[in-house]
Design a protein around this motif. Structure first.
Motif, PDB file in Angstrom:
ATOM      1  N   PRO A 260      12.431  23.251  -1.929  1.00 46.68           N
ATOM      2  CA  PRO A 260      12.512  22.215  -2.789  1.00 46.68           C
ATOM      3  C   PRO A 260      12.280  20.910  -3.245  1.00 46.68           C
ATOM      4  N   VAL A 261      12.988  20.342  -2.019  1.00 46.94           N
ATOM      5  CA  VAL A 261      13.598  19.124  -1.958  1.00 46.94           C
ATOM      6  C   VAL A 261      12.179  18.740  -0.803  1.00 46.94           C
ATOM      7  N   ALA A 262      11.768  19.258   0.443  1.00 48.43           N
ATOM      8  CA  ALA A 262      11.226  18.865   0.827  1.00 48.43           C
ATOM      9  C   ALA A 262       9.566  19.315   0.771  1.00 48.43           C
ATOM     10  N   ILE A 263       9.350  20.222  -0.559  1.00 47.04           N
ATOM     11  CA  ILE A 263       7.815  19.915  -1.290  1.00 47.04           C
ATOM     12  C   ILE A 263       8.075  18.250  -1.906  1.00 47.04           C
ATOM     13  N   PHE A 264       9.477  18.419  -2.343  1.00 40.87           N
ATOM     14  CA  PHE A 264       8.664  17.046  -3.429  1.00 40.87           C
ATOM     15  C   PHE A 264       8.965  16.065  -2.392  1.00 40.87           C
ATOM     16  N   TYR A 265       9.172  15.677  -2.293  1.00 42.50           N
ATOM     17  CA  TYR A 265       9.196  14.493  -0.927  1.00 42.50           C
ATOM     18  C   TYR A 265       7.656  14.338  -0.283  1.00 42.50           C
ATOM     19  N   TYR A 266       7.411  15.435  -0.202  1.00 41.73           N
ATOM     20  CA  TYR A 266       5.420  16.021   0.445  1.00 41.73           C
ATOM     21  C   TYR A 266       4.352  15.312  -0.325  1.00 41.73           C
ATOM     22  N   HIS A 267       4.652  15.978  -1.463  1.00 42.27           N
ATOM     23  CA  HIS A 267       4.276  15.247  -2.813  1.00 42.27           C
ATOM     24  C   HIS A 267       3.883  14.348  -3.156  1.00 42.27           C
ATOM     25  N   ARG A 268       5.773  13.701  -2.572  1.00 43.48           N
ATOM     26  CA  ARG A 268       5.262  11.773  -3.336  1.00 43.48           C
ATOM     27  C   ARG A 268       5.047  11.475  -2.170  1.00 43.48           C
ATOM     28  N   TRP A 269       4.986  11.661  -0.710  1.00 45.25           N
ATOM     29  CA  TRP A 269       4.247  10.778   0.054  1.00 45.25           C
ATOM     30  C   TRP A 269       2.776  11.404   0.173  1.00 45.25           C
ATOM     31  N   ALA A 270       2.801  12.217  -0.304  1.00 42.62           N
ATOM     32  CA  ALA A 270       1.126  12.371  -0.437  1.00 42.62           C
ATOM     33  C   ALA A 270       0.223  12.115  -1.355  1.00 42.62           C
ATOM     34  N   ALA A 271       1.053  11.746  -2.708  1.00 44.36           N
ATOM     35  CA  ALA A 271       0.591  10.659  -3.921  1.00 44.36           C
ATOM     36  C   ALA A 271       0.550   9.425  -3.733  1.00 44.36           C
ATOM     37  N   TYR A 272       1.763   9.103  -2.971  1.00 41.86           N
ATOM     38  CA  TYR A 272       1.531   7.832  -2.095  1.00 41.86           C
ATOM     39  C   TYR A 272       0.721   6.609  -1.977  1.00 41.86           C
ATOM     40  N   TRP A 273      -0.035   8.225  -0.586  1.00 42.70           N
ATOM     41  CA  TRP A 273      -1.608   7.327   0.854  1.00 42.70           C
ATOM     42  C   TRP A 273      -2.542   8.199  -0.416  1.00 42.70           C
ATOM     43  N   ASP A 274      -2.752   8.496  -1.405  1.00 42.88           N
ATOM     44  CA  ASP A 274      -4.033   9.025  -2.424  1.00 42.88           C
ATOM     45  C   ASP A 274      -4.025   7.923  -3.184  1.00 42.88           C
ATOM     46  N   LEU A 275      -3.075   6.946  -3.435  1.00 39.47           N
ATOM     47  CA  LEU A 275      -3.481   6.061  -4.616  1.00 39.47           C
ATOM     48  C   LEU A 275      -3.770   5.212  -3.383  1.00 39.47           C
ATOM     49  N   GLN A 276      -2.150   4.774  -2.198  1.00 45.50           N
ATOM     50  CA  GLN A 276      -3.308   3.541  -1.451  1.00 45.50           C
ATOM     51  C   GLN A 276      -4.630   3.794  -0.945  1.00 45.50           C
ATOM     52  N   ASP A 277      -4.827   5.092  -1.535  1.00 44.68           N
ATOM     53  CA  ASP A 277      -6.820   5.211  -0.663  1.00 44.68           C
ATOM     54  C   ASP A 277      -7.577   4.672  -1.718  1.00 44.68           C
ATOM     55  N   ALA A 278      -7.178   4.756  -3.137  1.00 44.80           N
ATOM     56  CA  ALA A 278      -8.015   5.119  -4.394  1.00 44.80           C
ATOM     57  C   ALA A 278      -8.299   3.164  -4.165  1.00 44.80           C
ATOM     58  N   ILE A 279      -6.724   2.600  -4.040  1.00 42.05           N
ATOM     59  CA  ILE A 279      -6.537   1.507  -3.950  1.00 42.05           C
ATOM     60  C   ILE A 279      -7.306   0.094  -3.074  1.00 42.05           C
ATOM     61  N   ALA A 280      -7.831   1.191  -2.078  1.00 40.35           N
ATOM     62  CA  ALA A 280      -8.256   0.187  -0.938  1.00 40.35           C
ATOM     63  C   ALA A 280     -10.069   0.723  -1.449  1.00 40.35           C
ATOM     64  N   GLU A 281     -10.465   2.098  -1.389  1.00 40.18           N
ATOM     65  CA  GLU A 281     -12.014   1.839  -2.786  1.00 40.18           C
ATOM     66  C   GLU A 281     -12.029   0.998  -3.655  1.00 40.18           C
ATOM     67  N   THR A 282     -11.267   0.927  -4.459  1.00 40.05           N
ATOM     68  CA  THR A 282     -11.432   0.662  -5.595  1.00 40.05           C
ATOM     69  C   THR A 282     -11.832  -1.459  -5.023  1.00 40.05           C
ATOM     70  N   ASP A 283     -10.940  -2.195  -3.829  1.00 36.87           N
ATOM     71  CA  ASP A 283     -11.442  -3.258  -3.817  1.00 36.87           C
ATOM     72  C   ASP A 283     -12.614  -3.242  -2.378  1.00 36.87           C
ATOM     73  N   ARG A 284     -13.023  -1.861  -2.040  1.00 31.59           N
ATOM     74  CA  ARG A 284     -14.202  -1.793  -1.308  1.00 31.59           C
ATOM     75  C   ARG A 284     -15.648  -2.692  -2.619  1.00 31.59           C
ATOM     76  N   ILE A 285     -15.222  -1.296  -3.217  1.00 38.51           N
ATOM     77  CA  ILE A 285     -16.189  -1.155  -4.680  1.00 38.51           C
ATOM     78  C   ILE A 285     -16.424  -2.792  -5.517  1.00 38.51           C
ATOM     79  N   ASP A 286     -14.821  -3.261  -6.038  1.00 37.31           N
ATOM     80  CA  ASP A 286     -15.163  -4.605  -6.912  1.00 37.31           C
ATOM     81  C   ASP A 286     -13.305  -4.969  -6.389  1.00 37.31           C
ATOM     82  N   PRO A 287     -14.285  -5.521  -5.155  1.00 37.03           N
ATOM     83  CA  PRO A 287     -12.942  -7.019  -5.036  1.00 37.03           C
ATOM     84  C   PRO A 287     -12.163  -8.049  -5.674  1.00 37.03           C
ATOM     85  N   GLU A 288     -12.848  -7.684  -7.172  1.00 36.68           N
ATOM     86  CA  GLU A 288     -12.032  -8.521  -7.853  1.00 36.68           C
ATOM     87  C   GLU A 288     -11.362  -8.198  -9.631  1.00 36.68           C
ATOM     88  N   TRP A 289     -11.139  -7.034  -8.866  1.00 37.51           N
ATOM     89  CA  TRP A 289     -10.795  -5.859 -10.312  1.00 37.51           C
ATOM     90  C   TRP A 289      -9.189  -6.135 -10.650  1.00 37.51           C
TER      91      TRP A 289
END
Length: 104
Positions: free
Chosen positions: A30-59
């Motif tokens: 359970p601890v490993a699964i928690f930290y995996y999902h936390r890590w995956a969510a962090y990188w999904d957020l970073q990807d979403a921020i990078a994509e939003t920066d590409r689409i609208d740099p002044e958001w």
């Protein structure tokens, strides 16, 4: 004289070892699964921020606030609300509450 007792086996070490193993087996996944999902969510957020920066740099909020046009004071309804709030009596919540309690 009494014969010396043979040394007792160190059972507490064995119990500690098996307690640690069982704890790792039970709590590890359970601890490993928690930290995996936390890590995956962090990188999904970073990807979403990078994509939003590409689409609208002044958001971002600071950039949106800088681009927003200034509302002249004579058209600014927030100033009317501020003055209305200042005109209310200090105990307006209690007065309003008592008025609603008397409604049939």
């Amino acid at each position: 004289m009494n014969a010396p007792h043979p040394p007792r086996p160190r059972r507490w070490r064995r119990r500690l070892f098996w307690t640690a193993i069982v704890s790792l087996v039970v709590l590890g996944p359970p601890v490993a699964i928690f930290y995996y999902h936390r890590w995956a969510a962090y990188w999904d957020l970073q990807d979403a921020i990078a994509e939003t920066d590409r689409i609208d740099p002044e958001w971002r909020l600071e950039q949106l606030e800088a681009r927003r046009r200034k509302v002249p004071d004579e058209s600014n309804s927030a100033l009317v609300l501020i003055s209305a709030r200042q005109a209310l009596p200090k105990n307006w919540r209690e007065l309003l509450s008592s008025d609603f309690q008397n409604v049939p």
